[in-house]
Structures are given as C-alpha cells and as structure tokens.
Design an enzyme around this catalytic site. Structure first.
Site, PDB file in Angstrom:
ATOM      1  NE  ARG A   1      78.152  83.541  23.342  1.00 38.62           N
ATOM      2  CZ  ARG A   1      77.065  83.032  21.771  1.00 38.62           C
ATOM      3  NH1 ARG A   1      76.535  83.712  21.125  1.00 38.62           N
ATOM      4  NH2 ARG A   1      77.449  81.969  21.144  1.00 38.62           N
TER       5      ARG A   1
ATOM      6  CD  GLN B   1      45.337  76.306  27.522  1.00 33.05           C
ATOM      7  OE1 GLN B   1      44.038  76.534  26.716  1.00 33.05           O
ATOM      8  NE2 GLN B   1      45.381  76.563  28.333  1.00 33.05           N
TER       9      GLN B   1
ATOM     10  CG  HIS C   1      45.851  68.237  37.468  1.00 31.68           C
ATOM     11  ND1 HIS C   1      46.777  68.905  37.445  1.00 31.68           N
ATOM     12  CD2 HIS C   1      45.511  67.628  39.108  1.00 31.68           C
ATOM     13  CE1 HIS C   1      46.933  69.729  38.926  1.00 31.68           C
ATOM     14  NE2 HIS C   1      46.270  68.715  39.626  1.00 31.68           N
TER      15      HIS C   1
ATOM     16  CE  LYS D   1      47.938  68.074  30.786  1.00 33.91           C
ATOM     17  NZ  LYS D   1      47.766  67.824  31.951  1.00 33.91           N
TER      18      LYS D   1
ATOM     19  CG  HIS E   1      52.091  66.303  33.226  1.00 30.15           C
ATOM     20  ND1 HIS E   1      52.286  66.798  34.058  1.00 30.15           N
ATOM     21  CD2 HIS E   1      52.906  65.706  33.359  1.00 30.15           C
ATOM     22  CE1 HIS E   1      52.474  68.109  33.917  1.00 30.15           C
ATOM     23  NE2 HIS E   1      53.696  66.726  33.454  1.00 30.15           N
TER      24      HIS E   1
ATOM     25  CE1 TYR F   1      50.039  72.619  30.638  1.00 30.86           C
ATOM     26  CE2 TYR F   1      51.587  73.623  32.438  1.00 30.86           C
ATOM     27  CZ  TYR F   1      50.521  73.225  32.036  1.00 30.86           C
ATOM     28  OH  TYR F   1      49.578  73.730  32.797  1.00 30.86           O
TER      29      TYR F   1
ATOM     30  CD  GLU G   1      41.521  70.018  36.263  1.00 21.45           C
ATOM     31  OE1 GLU G   1      42.667  70.518  36.013  1.00 21.45           O
ATOM     32  OE2 GLU G   1      40.293  71.389  37.291  1.00 21.45           O
TER      33      GLU G   1
ATOM     34  CE  LYS H   1      43.025  71.134  40.487  1.00 16.76           C
ATOM     35  NZ  LYS H   1      43.234  70.971  38.814  1.00 16.76           N
ATOM     36  CG  ASP H   2      46.913  68.818  42.987  1.00 13.63           C
ATOM     37  OD1 ASP H   2      46.125  68.320  41.869  1.00 13.63           O
ATOM     38  OD2 ASP H   2      47.403  69.087  42.805  1.00 13.63           O
TER      39      ASP H   2
END
Length: 181
Positions: free
Chosen positions: A23, A46, A61, A70, A117, A130, A141, A167-168
């Site tokens: 299955r 979260q 990040h 995380k 990460h 996550y 941040e 941003k990255d």
C-alpha cells in the site's frame, strides 16, 4: 527511531523505522518519548513548510534574537540539508554537516540553537517541513551568504544555476556576520 550525533556535537540525524508494504509506507516523524529520552526538545512553538523547485538554495539562516532549534525534514523530493556551527566559543565554529533528506528516506536533522541552516533542492520539486523551538523574530534574523568560500560547503550545483533570493545572495560572510558567543 535511530537517533545519532553527526560530526557536529548537538546536531542529530534521526532515521525513522519505515514500515512498507504493497500500500505504501508509514513512519513516525516525531515521538515525544524518543526525543525526551535523547534529551531533545519536546515543545514546539511553530511548524513551517515550503515548496521549492530544483536548484533553489534557502539559507544560511539563523536568529540572534529568539534563537531557534529546528527539526527539519523533506516531505517529498530530496534536499541537501546543511547545518553550520555559528557558536564562536565552539571548537567546531564555522564547520558544517551536510545530509541528504528525502521523502523516501524519511531522515530528519535536529539543528540546535547556535547553528545556521540552509538547504538545496536536488529534485524537480521538494516539500520541506520544520518544527522550531521559538517564534520567528524578523529583528533577530541573520543570513550568511550560501556560497561563502570560508565555509567550503560542497553544494552540488553550479553557482550560475543556483536559484537564490536577494536576501540569501547578499548575506554576510562568516568573517563579518554577527554570530553566537
């Protein structure tokens, strides 16, 4: 679940026991008792989820304010997941570990506070989930550029083919970044 420490102290690779038959398959993605017995977090504030296409790089990040631990996994597709030790006092400062996580292997990575990460999508598309131990704080941040030569992460993508947010792409280098004590 098989929980084992990686080459970076505190970063744990978690491999579930997968039950497969005609299955499909079933496995636990989190188990309070197993985590508690290993001294891992059992309270999450979260859950996050993203879908990305091949060659997308997200990260590196981390949050200086409200640092987050995380628990990360690919729900479908495959990613190269990377944790970077950003604790200045650590003997492993600036070192990283990279692990392939996929919807098929079910593996997860526990990344404690004090680590950056990032991940690269290896398949046409990947879902990435996550759990985090603290709330998102945009004021805390920080981002380190994904291809910082001082980190020497062997990303399996040609830099010109990497899909990276502004941003990255404009993150700090390890040398100039605000990091943990």
């Amino acid at each position: 679940m098989n929980i084992q420490e990686t080459s970076l102290p505190g970063v744990m690779l978690i491999t579930p026991k997968i039950h497969s038959d005609n299955r499909g398959a079933f496995w636990e993605t989190w188990n309070h008792q197993a985590f508690e017995s290993e001294g891992l977090p059992c309270t999450w504030v979260q859950d996050n989820f993203s879908i990305s296409k091949k060659n997308v790089v997200r990260g590196i990040h981390y949050q200086i304010l409200n640092p987050q631990g995380k628990l990360v996994r690919a729900t479908h597709g495959a990613v190269l997941d990377v944790a970077v030790d950003l604790r200045k006092s650590s003997p492993c400062f600036g070192e990283h570990v990279a692990v392939e996580l996929s919807g098929e292997n079910g593996r997860m990575l526990w990344i404690p506070e004090g680590f950056g990460h990032a991940f690269l999508v290896l398949t046409e598309v990947a879902g990435f989930a996550y759990k985090v131990t603290d709330s998102y704080n945009p004021n805390g941040e920080r981002t380190i550029v994904w291809n910082d030569p001082d980190l020497a992460i062997a990303w399996p993508v040609v830099p010109e083919e990497a899909i990276v947010s502004d941003k990255d792409a404009n993150g700090a280098t390890l040398e100039t970044a605000e990091v943990f004590a």
